[in-house]
Design a protein around this motif. Structure first.
Motif, PDB file in Angstrom:
ATOM      1  N   HIS A   1       0.857  -1.189   0.000  1.00  0.00           N
ATOM      2  CA  HIS A   1       0.000   0.000   0.000  1.00  0.00           C
ATOM      3  C   HIS A   1       0.886   1.229   0.000  1.00  0.00           C
ATOM      4  CE1 HIS A   1       0.596  -0.874   4.292  1.00  0.00           C
ATOM      5  NE2 HIS A   1       0.193   0.351   4.610  1.00  0.00           N
TER       6      HIS A   1
ATOM      7  N   HIS B   1       1.479   3.813   2.090  1.00  0.00           N
ATOM      8  CA  HIS B   1       2.052   4.471   3.273  1.00  0.00           C
ATOM      9  C   HIS B   1       3.583   4.555   3.188  1.00  0.00           C
ATOM     10  CE1 HIS B   1      -1.769   3.777   5.934  1.00  0.00           C
ATOM     11  NE2 HIS B   1      -1.858   4.834   5.158  1.00  0.00           N
TER      12      HIS B   1
ATOM     13  N   HIS C   1       6.118   1.792   3.556  1.00  0.00           N
ATOM     14  CA  HIS C   1       6.094   0.695   2.584  1.00  0.00           C
ATOM     15  C   HIS C   1       6.640   1.110   1.220  1.00  0.00           C
ATOM     16  CE1 HIS C   1       3.909  -1.627   5.528  1.00  0.00           C
ATOM     17  NE2 HIS C   1       3.325  -0.479   5.822  1.00  0.00           N
TER      18      HIS C   1
ATOM     19  N   HIS D   1      -7.410  -1.513   4.785  1.00  0.00           N
ATOM     20  CA  HIS D   1      -6.572  -0.564   5.536  1.00  0.00           C
ATOM     21  C   HIS D   1      -6.436   0.746   4.742  1.00  0.00           C
ATOM     22  CE1 HIS D   1      -3.103   0.912   7.765  1.00  0.00           C
ATOM     23  NE2 HIS D   1      -2.310   0.775   6.721  1.00  0.00           N
TER      24      HIS D   1
ATOM     25  N   ASP E   1      -1.261  -4.926   5.314  1.00  0.00           N
ATOM     26  CA  ASP E   1      -1.908  -4.649   6.599  1.00  0.00           C
ATOM     27  C   ASP E   1      -3.317  -5.238   6.633  1.00  0.00           C
ATOM     28  OD1 ASP E   1       0.361  -3.024   7.010  1.00  0.00           O
ATOM     29  OD2 ASP E   1      -0.791  -1.562   8.156  1.00  0.00           O
TER      30      ASP E   1
HETATM   31 ZN   LIG Z   1      -0.160   1.222   6.487  1.00  0.00          ZN
END
Ligand SMILES: [Zn+2]
Length: 336
Positions: free
Chosen positions: A114, A116, A119, A199, A218
């Motif tokens: 994802h 974020h 990551h 998420h 996640d």
């Molecule tokens: Zn995350």
């Protein structure tokens, strides 16, 4: 030699849950990790911690540090695929040193579970000829929420801010809508599967096909699930758990925390099912959202306790966001 990764759209996949009748709830606002007075450990991967977990899969474990991701390294005859990066260029450099120990290949590929920053932003260290594969919804999340998320991470501590310097989000060389089959050579292939909004809007899982190992992002972990996007829906998350169960993976590699098996899926299902039922019931009884959060948290606390995940990452802290979202989803549908 160029990689042979081909991506195709799969018709009839789970819809992304965009434009739901519920509007734009901003459920994640309930969670206050951005301002919590917690001292965060410096989020750095450990050097030399690489370990082999199946025939073609290596993992650099997160070491139990929040905002460090478990890094997946999948090795084929022709190419190596890295899944996730942790925060910033410095972590990317650590990953590249570990990748270097696995021998030379024609091609290096990088992807993320994802958008974020813990990551994606380590991508800054990767060489310019790296093939970067990202789901369309990850790219949309970077576009819509990327800058504010980096600002949030930057505020955590000066160390975080420093790591994020000169570490922009990656740009995709290959993007895909629903599924992407990534061939690494020697019969090693990895299927990237878009899971829709759990998420985040762009949650992607990766099935390493010969090894039957699933990187769950996640979407399934030992630590608590986090409603982190205005697009997140618990009803959809429950469907995602069913999809993961149906893949019958033998080993689960979550984004954070220990590796596990399908019992992690059972735990998330039990949690979300219970929250959904209780929120609907209490809403019907006339309880407010805040009252519902308090009641459900008290009820669930003994069952969903923390092992090593505490503070801002704990089940207790993350439960409010889930209960509020369940409360919203329990709203009676408006008749036209
Ligand atoms: Zn995350």
């Amino acid at each position: 030699m160029k990689s042979h990764s081909t991506c195709r759209a799969v018709i009839g996949c789970v819809a992304l849950g965009i434009g739901s009748s519920m509007g734009f709830p901003g459920a994640h606002a309930a969670e206050d990790w951005r301002t919590a007075k917690t001292v965060w450990p410096n989020p750095l991967l450990k050097e030399g911690a690489l370990k082999k977990v199946s025939e073609h899969v290596h993992v650099i474990p997160d070491g139990g540090i929040p905002a460090v991701a478990n890094i997946g390294i999948i090795v084929g005859d022709r190419a190596i695929l890295v899944i996730d990066t942790s925060v910033g260029r410095r972590n990317g450099e650590i990953i590249l040193r570990e990748v270097g120990k696995l021998g030379k290949r024609d091609q290096l590929l990088l992807t993320a579970t994802h958008f974020h920053p813990d990551h994606t932003t380590g991508a800054a260290a990767f060489p310019a000829n790296t093939t970067i594969i990202l789901n369309d919804a990850v790219l949309a999340d970077i576009r819509d929420f990327g800058a504010s998320m980096v600002a949030d991470f930057t505020r955590v501590s000066p160390f975080f801010a420093n790591l994020l310097k000169d570490s922009p989000y990656p740009q995709a060389t290959v993007s895909f809508d629903q599924e992407c089959e990534i061939h690494l050579g020697g019969g090693v292939s990895v299927k990237a599967i878009a899971m829709g909004a759990n998420h985040t809007r762009g949650d992607t899982v990766f099935l390493v096909e010969p090894d039957n190992v699933l990187f769950t992002g996640d979407v399934v972990m030992e630590g608590a699930p986090q409603i982190a996007s205005p697009y997140s829906r618990i009803s959809h998350w429950l469907e995602s758990l069913d999809r993961i169960q149906a893949m019958k993976p033998k080993l689960l590699v979550p984004d954070h925390g220990p590796l596990g098996n399908l019992t992690l899926v059972d735990r998330y299902r039990a949690y979300f099912t219970r929250i959904t039922e209780r929120a609907a019931h209490l809403r019907k009884e006339g309880k407010t959202a805040d009252e519902t959060v308090e009641i459900v948290r008290t009820e669930l606390r003994p069952t969903f306790e923390d092992s090593e995940y505490r503070g801002v990452w704990s089940w207790d802290a993350r439960m409010s966001g889930s209960v509020l979202e369940a409360y919203k989803e329990a709203a009676p549908t408006q008749s036209p």
